[in-house]
Structures are given as C-alpha cells and as structure tokens.
Motif scaffolding. Structure first.
Motif, PDB file in Angstrom:
ATOM      1  N   GLY A  66       0.810  -1.160   0.038  1.00 22.18           N
ATOM      2  CA  GLY A  66      -0.012   0.140   0.018  1.00 22.18           C
ATOM      3  C   GLY A  66       0.880   1.173  -0.041  1.00 22.18           C
ATOM      4  N   ASP A  67       0.392   2.363   0.643  1.00 19.52           N
ATOM      5  CA  ASP A  67       1.232   3.527   0.511  1.00 19.52           C
ATOM      6  C   ASP A  67       0.891   4.398   1.748  1.00 19.52           C
ATOM      7  N   VAL A  68       1.714   5.379   2.053  1.00 16.29           N
ATOM      8  CA  VAL A  68       1.515   6.087   3.083  1.00 16.29           C
ATOM      9  C   VAL A  68       0.758   7.380   3.116  1.00 16.29           C
ATOM     10  N   GLN A  69      -0.570   7.594   3.706  1.00 13.53           N
ATOM     11  CA  GLN A  69      -1.168   8.934   3.689  1.00 13.53           C
ATOM     12  C   GLN A  69      -1.256   9.398   4.852  1.00 13.53           C
ATOM     13  N   ALA A  70      -1.614  10.735   5.020  1.00 16.05           N
ATOM     14  CA  ALA A  70      -2.061  11.663   6.127  1.00 16.05           C
ATOM     15  C   ALA A  70      -3.218  10.889   6.870  1.00 16.05           C
ATOM     16  N   ARG A  71      -3.220  11.150   8.070  1.00 16.45           N
ATOM     17  CA  ARG A  71      -4.677  10.680   8.744  1.00 16.45           C
ATOM     18  C   ARG A  71      -5.890  11.499   8.449  1.00 16.45           C
ATOM     19  N   HIS A 214      -2.738  17.120   6.398  1.00 14.86           N
ATOM     20  CA  HIS A 214      -2.307  17.677   7.676  1.00 14.86           C
ATOM     21  C   HIS A 214      -1.060  16.912   8.020  1.00 14.86           C
ATOM     22  N   ASP A 215      -0.197  17.821   8.848  1.00 16.34           N
ATOM     23  CA  ASP A 215       0.913  17.064   9.549  1.00 16.34           C
ATOM     24  C   ASP A 215       0.332  16.432  10.923  1.00 16.34           C
ATOM     25  N   GLY A 216       1.339  15.399  11.087  1.00 15.51           N
ATOM     26  CA  GLY A 216       0.595  14.636  12.413  1.00 15.51           C
ATOM     27  C   GLY A 216       0.666  13.096  11.867  1.00 15.51           C
ATOM     28  N   ASN A 217      -0.354  12.271  12.483  1.00 20.41           N
ATOM     29  CA  ASN A 217      -0.467  10.908  12.415  1.00 20.41           C
ATOM     30  C   ASN A 217      -0.629  10.560  10.849  1.00 20.41           C
ATOM     31  N   ARG A 218       0.151   9.449  10.460  1.00 16.61           N
ATOM     32  CA  ARG A 218       0.351   8.880   9.183  1.00 16.61           C
ATOM     33  C   ARG A 218      -0.251   7.373   9.346  1.00 16.61           C
ATOM     34  N   ASP A 219      -0.977   7.193   8.109  1.00 19.28           N
ATOM     35  CA  ASP A 219      -1.505   5.907   8.200  1.00 19.28           C
ATOM     36  C   ASP A 219      -0.978   5.198   6.905  1.00 19.28           C
ATOM     37  N   ALA A 220      -0.821   3.928   6.921  1.00 18.87           N
ATOM     38  CA  ALA A 220      -0.636   3.049   5.594  1.00 18.87           C
ATOM     39  C   ALA A 220      -1.915   2.336   5.129  1.00 18.87           C
ATOM     40  N   VAL A 221      -2.245   2.703   3.943  1.00 20.64           N
ATOM     41  CA  VAL A 221      -3.445   2.409   3.393  1.00 20.64           C
ATOM     42  C   VAL A 221      -3.340   1.146   2.626  1.00 20.64           C
ATOM     43  N   ILE A 222      -3.998  -0.020   2.973  1.00 20.71           N
ATOM     44  CA  ILE A 222      -3.851  -1.206   2.178  1.00 20.71           C
ATOM     45  C   ILE A 222      -4.948  -1.599   1.437  1.00 20.71           C
ATOM     46  N   ASP A 223      -5.241  -2.131   0.453  1.00 24.01           N
ATOM     47  CA  ASP A 223      -6.561  -2.710  -0.095  1.00 24.01           C
ATOM     48  C   ASP A 223      -6.392  -4.295   0.140  1.00 24.01           C
ATOM     49  N   VAL A 224      -7.027  -4.855   0.816  1.00 19.33           N
ATOM     50  CA  VAL A 224      -6.971  -6.255   1.124  1.00 19.33           C
ATOM     51  C   VAL A 224      -8.182  -7.264   0.628  1.00 19.33           C
ATOM     52  N   ALA A 250       8.702  -0.374  10.575  1.00 19.80           N
ATOM     53  CA  ALA A 250       7.760   0.190  11.534  1.00 19.80           C
ATOM     54  C   ALA A 250       6.946  -0.743  12.009  1.00 19.80           C
ATOM     55  N   LYS A 251       6.324  -0.491  13.096  1.00 16.55           N
ATOM     56  CA  LYS A 251       5.007  -1.259  13.705  1.00 16.55           C
ATOM     57  C   LYS A 251       3.699  -0.430  13.089  1.00 16.55           C
ATOM     58  N   GLY A 252       2.737  -1.077  13.308  1.00 21.08           N
ATOM     59  CA  GLY A 252       1.586  -0.496  12.947  1.00 21.08           C
ATOM     60  C   GLY A 252       0.612  -1.267  13.632  1.00 21.08           C
ATOM     61  N   ARG A 269     -10.752  -1.770   1.972  1.00 26.54           N
ATOM     62  CA  ARG A 269      -9.465  -0.672   2.447  1.00 26.54           C
ATOM     63  C   ARG A 269      -9.444  -0.839   3.709  1.00 26.54           C
ATOM     64  N   VAL A 270      -7.995  -1.191   4.030  1.00 24.81           N
ATOM     65  CA  VAL A 270      -7.654  -1.140   5.771  1.00 24.81           C
ATOM     66  C   VAL A 270      -6.784   0.281   5.894  1.00 24.81           C
ATOM     67  N   LYS A 271      -6.983   0.730   6.907  1.00 24.67           N
ATOM     68  CA  LYS A 271      -5.946   1.746   7.320  1.00 24.67           C
ATOM     69  C   LYS A 271      -5.328   1.539   8.556  1.00 24.67           C
ATOM     70  N   ILE A 272      -3.849   1.467   8.661  1.00 29.61           N
ATOM     71  CA  ILE A 272      -2.855   1.103   9.701  1.00 29.61           C
ATOM     72  C   ILE A 272      -2.249   2.511  10.279  1.00 29.61           C
ATOM     73  N   THR A 273      -2.304   2.598  11.544  1.00 35.07           N
ATOM     74  CA  THR A 273      -1.625   3.635  12.130  1.00 35.07           C
ATOM     75  C   THR A 273      -0.200   3.280  12.313  1.00 35.07           C
ATOM     76  N   ILE A 274       0.598   4.221  11.533  1.00 36.23           N
ATOM     77  CA  ILE A 274       2.046   3.730  11.755  1.00 36.23           C
ATOM     78  C   ILE A 274       2.418   4.564  13.114  1.00 36.23           C
ATOM     79  N   GLU A 275       3.161   3.759  14.140  1.00 35.91           N
ATOM     80  CA  GLU A 275       3.813   4.017  15.103  1.00 35.91           C
ATOM     81  C   GLU A 275       5.051   4.467  15.064  1.00 35.91           C
ATOM     82  N   ASN A 276       5.257   5.773  15.497  1.00 29.77           N
ATOM     83  CA  ASN A 276       6.492   6.351  15.229  1.00 29.77           C
ATOM     84  C   ASN A 276       7.387   6.339  13.925  1.00 29.77           C
ATOM     85  N   PRO A 277       6.457   6.787  12.969  1.00 28.91           N
ATOM     86  CA  PRO A 277       7.050   6.663  11.563  1.00 28.91           C
ATOM     87  C   PRO A 277       8.394   7.115  11.483  1.00 28.91           C
ATOM     88  N   PRO A 278       9.281   6.387  10.820  1.00 29.69           N
ATOM     89  CA  PRO A 278      10.620   7.284  10.167  1.00 29.69           C
ATOM     90  C   PRO A 278      10.360   8.095   9.429  1.00 29.69           C
TER      91      PRO A 278
END
Length: 373
Positions: A66-71, A214-224, A250-252, A269-278
């Motif tokens: 998937g790809d990284v998207q903003a919350r 928006h700056d802040g939390n990031r999600d990994a968006v995956i189509d499952v 990273a962990k999600g 579509r599944v959204k995964i919160t990236i914990e402490n994204p590098p």
C-alpha cells in the motif's frame, strides 16, 4: 524248450532304483520351476526415504502493499465564486496554518461591500430623522399639542429605522467576510498533495482547489482481498517496511476497516496507524504490510511425498511389516515446497517421502530407521 522271460532279481532291483531316481529328479525340476515362477512374480524390495508424521506449529503470514497517507486530508475550496488571479503554492509544498494559497478577483465582492457600506450610511440617516421626529412628538404629547396616534406612528417609524440599520450592518459584515473569502488560506500545517485550478480559471464556490494533508499521524492504506479478512490474525499489530528500502521498518495497528467492498477491485480498504513513523516513510511512500495469523498445529509434508489414488491425493503409508499402501489424504493448503494436510493421517504414521514413484501396492520397502522424522 522255450526260454524263461523273467528277469533275475538283481536286474529288477536295479530298474526300480533307476525309476525312483528319475522320479525324484522330475519332482526336483518341478519344484525348481515353481520357485523360479514365485521369485519372478514377487516384486523386489525398494530403498526409499520415509518420514514419521507429526504435528508442527504452522505460523502463516500475509504480505500486501500500500502507500503512506495522512490521517487527515482536507479538500480546500473558495467559499465564493470568481476568476483565479493568483496561485501561490505547488503540489508538494509545505504550508503553515493561515498561509494564503490562492486568490480570486475581488471586484464583485468589493462592489457588494461598497453597496453594504452605503446602505449602512442611509440607514443611519433614517434613524437620525426618525429619532428627531420621535423626540418632537414625545415633547408635544407631554404638552398636549399632538395626538396619541401621531406619537405612536413616530415611535414605530423609529423602531423600523433602527431595525433597518441593524440589517444593513449585518449585510456589511457579510460583505466584509465575502471579501476575505477571495483569499484561500490553509486551515492547518501540512503538505499540498493535489491541485485542481489554474490562473484564469473560474472557480466555483465549494469546488475543490487544493488537497492538504495535515501534519501529524500517518496511516498505511492497504487494499485487502476479501478472503483475507476471514483469517484469524494473531493480533492487530502489523509489520511495515519501506519497499524501496526494506531495512526501514515500523510497527502498525489496524485503525479502520472499510465496511464496503470496492466493486471494481473486489478489495476492502484497511487503514493502519504507523507508530513512530521513520523520516523515510514520507507521504506517498510504497510500503509492505505483513500480518501474522494465529499459529495452528498442522501436519506439514514435503511435496515429494504427494501421490494420487485415482483422482484423490494420497501418500504411500508404510505398515509395521514395511509394506506400502496408498493412503488418501485431504490437503488444506499448498505452500512452497510443502503441503498442509488436514485429514487422512495421524501423528506416528510413517510415510514415503522419496522414491515412491515406482512403488506398487503391497510392495515391501527398506529404509534407514534413522531417516528424518
């Protein structure tokens, strides 16, 4: 005198011994022929490799991309219509809250503001006249030189004029706001990810102009794919890795699962919160997400053990006498180099893993008792 034809006793004994010897030889030849026939029909013992069936822990995983998207993704638009005169940012630009992103021609809104200001001046003049008339009527009615009806009319005229002034002031405020709406500003710190206008284009009110991540939390968006959602995952944790550099991980945590299926792709579509994204996991980065299924006890065999009994998958089962027979099995899953068996075998059974292609039912085999088990 006719000679006697009877043989002497010694000759008769010699013939008897000869006939007995010939009989024994014939029986010997017959027995030897039977033994050769039996030896020719009995299949020879074959050397094979075997394995003792046992349960093992099977930990399966699924990896999707998937790809990284903003919350938060904000669609920014003008509140009023007009021709675009300035576009101040490009896609990829990082902006601050309140920063001007684009402007439209304010001529129409400025004219509305001028009109509203004039309406306020006129309303204030009417209030002055009505106030003066009311004060005069109030003095006259105290002295008894006017009627109550004239006084009431003057009072009502004053109230109407005051109401008109308030309405004109409200319209002036609206006109001032409309003039500020000719400038499109960022509602938060973030990155511009999309642009839908050009200078000279007429932008309609509420038409999307920019997309702001928006700056802040990031999600990994995956189509499952739908079937994966029915699996029993170990937990909600997901291992993430950057496709361009798998060492960046990273962990999600699964945050949101869409309740509907995409009719075009058949995925969810599944959204995964990236914990402490590098820092390397920037917006739009391609990532892989690996989810782990709860471990289960299963019989896992190498591919080389698989045979067939008619149209049914089977394996060669070795009994206590080292004789083989085909045992039908039920296969749960095919994996790289192995098969997962869900039925037909039990722990402790010995099966042939190599050398079973030339075996026949009932044939005896030989194997090393210390073979892999």
């Amino acid at each position: 005198m006719i000679p006697s034809t009877r043989s002497p006793p010694a000759a008769r004994a010699s013939r008897s011994r000869l006939l007995a010897a010939l009989g024994c030889a014939a029986v010997g030849f017959l027995l030897a022929g039977c033994d050769q026939k039996t030896a020719a029909t009995a299949p020879p013992s074959r050397l094979v490799r075997t394995e003792v069936v046992k349960l093992s822990e099977r930990r399966q995983s699924i990896t999707l991309t998937g790809d990284v998207q903003a919350r938060v993704l904000a669609e920014l638009s003008f509140r009023v219509s007009g021709r675009v005169t300035e576009r101040l940012v490009e896609v990829g630009a990082h902006v601050k809250a309140g920063q001007v992103l684009a402007r439209i021609d304010p001529a129409e809104q400025q004219a509305d503001l001028d009109s509203a200001q004039a309406a306020v001046v006129a309303a204030e003049s009417q209030v002055k006249v009505a106030t003066s008339n009311f004060n005069r009527q109030q003095t006259l009615i105290t002295s008894g030189f006017t009627t109550r009806a004239s006084f009431d009319q003057a009072q009502e005229t004053l109230r109407t004029a005051e109401g008109s002034l308030e309405a004109a002031k409200a319209q002036l405020g609206t006109a001032k706001d409309a003039l500020t709406y000719t400038e499109l500003r960022a509602d938060a710190d973030g990155t511009i990810t999309a642009r839908n206008i050009e200078v000279g284009q007429v932008a309609q009110a509420a038409q999307s102009v920019f997309t702001l991540a928006h700056d802040g939390n990031r999600d990994a968006v995956i189509d499952v794919y739908e079937a994966a959602l029915s699996l029993k995952f170990d937990d909600s944790k997901v291992a993430l890795a950057l496709l361009s550099d798998p060492s960046v991980t990273a962990k999600g945590t699964v945050r949101e699962v869409s309740p509907t299926i995409d009719p075009k792709s058949g995925t969810v579509r599944v959204k995964i919160t990236i914990e402490n994204p590098p820092p390397e996991m920037v917006l739009g980065s391609a990532v892989s997400a690996t989810g782990f299924i709860k471990p289960e006890q299963r019989i896992v065999l190498p591919w080389s053990a698989l045979n067939a009994s008619g149209k049914t998958p089977a394996v060669w089962l070795v009994d206590a006498n080292k004789t083989v027979s085909l045992k039908p099995i039920t296969i749960e899953d095919f994996e790289t180099g192995t098969i997962v068996v869900s039925g037909g075998l039990k722990p402790g059974d010995r099966i042939v893993t190599e050398g079973g292609k030339l075996l026949s039912v009932g044939q005896q085999v030989s194997f090393n008792e210390e073979a892999r088990s």
